[in-house]
Motif scaffolding. Structure first.
Motif, PDB file in Angstrom:
ATOM      1  N   GLY A 112      -1.250   2.231   4.261  1.00 49.89           N
ATOM      2  CA  GLY A 112       0.175   1.790   3.947  1.00 49.89           C
ATOM      3  C   GLY A 112       0.784   0.940   4.520  1.00 49.89           C
ATOM      4  N   SER A 113       1.848   0.539   4.169  1.00 45.23           N
ATOM      5  CA  SER A 113       2.625  -0.727   4.037  1.00 45.23           C
ATOM      6  C   SER A 113       4.208  -0.658   5.420  1.00 45.23           C
ATOM      7  CB  SER A 113       2.987  -1.034   3.035  1.00 45.23           C
ATOM      8  OG  SER A 113       1.985  -2.054   2.475  1.00 45.23           O
ATOM      9  N   PRO A 157      11.380   4.257  -1.190  1.00 38.77           N
ATOM     10  CA  PRO A 157      10.226   4.208   0.120  1.00 38.77           C
ATOM     11  C   PRO A 157       9.898   5.871   0.635  1.00 38.77           C
ATOM     12  CG  PRO A 157      12.355   2.693   0.422  1.00 38.77           C
ATOM     13  CD  PRO A 157      12.373   3.710  -0.877  1.00 38.77           C
ATOM     14  N   ASP A 158       8.459   5.861   0.766  1.00 38.39           N
ATOM     15  CA  ASP A 158       7.926   7.545   1.562  1.00 38.39           C
ATOM     16  C   ASP A 158       8.979   8.035   2.574  1.00 38.39           C
ATOM     17  OD1 ASP A 158       5.987   8.190   0.094  1.00 38.39           O
ATOM     18  OD2 ASP A 158       5.551   6.228   0.336  1.00 38.39           O
ATOM     19  N   ILE A 159       9.189   6.577   3.483  1.00 40.64           N
ATOM     20  CA  ILE A 159      10.309   6.500   4.697  1.00 40.64           C
ATOM     21  C   ILE A 159      10.998   5.453   4.735  1.00 40.64           C
ATOM     22  CG2 ILE A 159      10.342   7.001   7.673  1.00 40.64           C
ATOM     23  CD1 ILE A 159       7.798   8.408   6.987  1.00 40.64           C
ATOM     24  N   ALA A 160      12.934   5.836   5.173  1.00 42.23           N
ATOM     25  CA  ALA A 160      13.268   5.032   5.019  1.00 42.23           C
ATOM     26  C   ALA A 160      14.126   4.994   6.224  1.00 42.23           C
ATOM     27  CB  ALA A 160      14.315   4.469   4.116  1.00 42.23           C
ATOM     28  N   THR A 200      15.305  -1.349   2.408  1.00 46.13           N
ATOM     29  CA  THR A 200      15.541  -0.024   1.333  1.00 46.13           C
ATOM     30  C   THR A 200      16.090  -0.329   0.307  1.00 46.13           C
ATOM     31  OG1 THR A 200      15.405   1.115   3.291  1.00 46.13           O
ATOM     32  CG2 THR A 200      16.087   2.566   1.748  1.00 46.13           C
ATOM     33  N   TYR A 201      17.716  -0.788   0.102  1.00 46.50           N
ATOM     34  CA  TYR A 201      18.174  -0.583  -0.954  1.00 46.50           C
ATOM     35  C   TYR A 201      17.329  -1.735  -2.116  1.00 46.50           C
ATOM     36  CZ  TYR A 201      22.017  -2.373  -4.692  1.00 46.50           C
ATOM     37  OH  TYR A 201      22.867  -2.278  -5.662  1.00 46.50           O
ATOM     38  N   GLY A 259       0.852  -1.653   0.280  1.00 42.38           N
ATOM     39  CA  GLY A 259      -0.554  -0.586   0.007  1.00 42.38           C
ATOM     40  C   GLY A 259       1.133   1.486   0.389  1.00 42.38           C
ATOM     41  N   ASP A 260      -0.042   1.905   0.377  1.00 37.45           N
ATOM     42  CA  ASP A 260       0.833   3.604   0.128  1.00 37.45           C
ATOM     43  C   ASP A 260       0.412   4.032   1.401  1.00 37.45           C
ATOM     44  OD1 ASP A 260       2.668   5.461  -1.304  1.00 37.45           O
ATOM     45  OD2 ASP A 260       0.504   7.052  -1.896  1.00 37.45           O
ATOM     46  N   PRO A 261       1.246   5.427   2.370  1.00 39.68           N
ATOM     47  CA  PRO A 261       2.687   5.327   1.453  1.00 39.68           C
ATOM     48  C   PRO A 261       3.576   4.279   2.512  1.00 39.68           C
ATOM     49  CG  PRO A 261       2.282   6.051   3.978  1.00 39.68           C
ATOM     50  CD  PRO A 261       0.765   5.571   3.382  1.00 39.68           C
ATOM     51  N   ILE A 262       4.860   3.639   1.925  1.00 42.23           N
ATOM     52  CA  ILE A 262       5.827   2.337   2.590  1.00 42.23           C
ATOM     53  C   ILE A 262       6.574   3.140   2.848  1.00 42.23           C
ATOM     54  CG2 ILE A 262       7.355   0.921   1.113  1.00 42.23           C
ATOM     55  CD1 ILE A 262       5.941   0.397  -1.202  1.00 42.23           C
ATOM     56  N   VAL A 263       7.311   2.470   4.023  1.00 45.77           N
ATOM     57  CA  VAL A 263       8.418   3.027   4.713  1.00 45.77           C
ATOM     58  C   VAL A 263       9.305   1.502   5.043  1.00 45.77           C
ATOM     59  CG1 VAL A 263       8.529   2.873   7.610  1.00 45.77           C
ATOM     60  CG2 VAL A 263       6.770   3.945   6.781  1.00 45.77           C
TER      61      VAL A 263
END
Length: 179
Positions: free
Chosen positions: A135-136, A56-59, A46-47, A35-39
Motif C-alpha cells: 500500500g501507499s 483514495p481508499d482512505i482519506a 486528497t483533492y 501501490g494499493d490501497p492508497i491512504v
C-alpha cells in the motif's frame, strides 16, 4: 472521549521535516508509482487525487491547509466517500480515536473519509504501520508537493522509531493498529 496516545515534543519537529518518501508535483506520476490501497493524509492531497480520478481508499482530512480553512470546492470534492468517520485529534498529537478509525477503515472495502476535529498532520506516521505491505500513504510536504510513502519494512521501522521517540504509549498504539 479520546485519549492522546502520542504527543510530538518540540525538539522532534525538525525530525519530521524530512519526507518519508519521494516528493511529486505531478499527481499522475505519483499514481503511476503508488501501490494499493492508497491512504491520503490532508485535504489538498486528497483533492489532487480526486481531481486525477483516483479516490483514495482512505482519506484523513481536517478542513484546513497550513492552518487555514480550505476552499469550498476542496470541501465539496471530499464529500463523496462511501463512509465517514468523525474523530477528535488535537494539534501535534495522535489519539486513540484517530487510530481506531484508521484501523477500522483499513479493513473496509468501501472508501472511507476520516474527518478530524483538530489536526491530521501526524496521521501519516501511524498509517504506515496500519496499511498492508504494497500500500501507499500520500501526504503533503508544504510548498513542495506530495510525498509518496511505499509501505515496506524500512518505512515501518522509521515510523515505529518516530512514535517510540514521541511522548507516547507505543504498546497501546501497536495494539490498536495490529491487523
Amino acid at each position: 472521549m479520546s485519549t492522546i496516545l502520542a504527543k510530538l515534543p518540540i525538539e522532534m519537529r525538525e525530525d519530521l521535516k524530512a519526507p518519508l518518501g519521494p516528493i511529486y508535483t505531478d499527481t499522475d506520476e505519483l499514481l503511476a508509482e503508488a501501490g494499493d490501497p492508497i491512504v491520503a493524509v490532508g485535504d489538498i492531497v486528497t483533492y489532487h487525487l480526486l481531481e486525477a480520478d483516483r479516490r483514495p481508499d482512505i482519506a484523513i482530512v481536517d478542513g484546513k491547509t497550513k492552518r487555514e480553512r480550505v476552499e469550498r470546492e476542496v470541501l465539496d470534492a471530499i464529500d463523496g466517500f462511501d463512509d465517514r468517520i468523525d474523530v477528535v485529534n488535537p494539534q501535534s498529537t495522535i489519539t486513540d480515536d484517530l487510530l481506531e478509525a484508521l484501523a477500522s477503515a483499513v479493513g473496509r472495502s468501501a472508501s472511507t473519509v476520516i474527518v478530524v476535529d483538530g489536526e491530521e498532520d501526524l496521521a501519516a506516521i501511524p498509517a504506515v504501520l496500519a496499511v498492508p505491505e504494497g500500500g501507499s500513504i500520500v501526504y503533503g510536504q508544504p510548498d513542495e508537493g506530495m510525498v509518496l510513502v511505499s509501505i515496506s519494512d524500512e518505512t515501518r521501522a522509521r515510523c515505529r522509531d518516530l512514535l517510540e521517540r514521541m511522548e507516547s504509549d507505543y504498546e497501546r498504539i501497536a495494539e490498536i493498529l495490529a491487523p
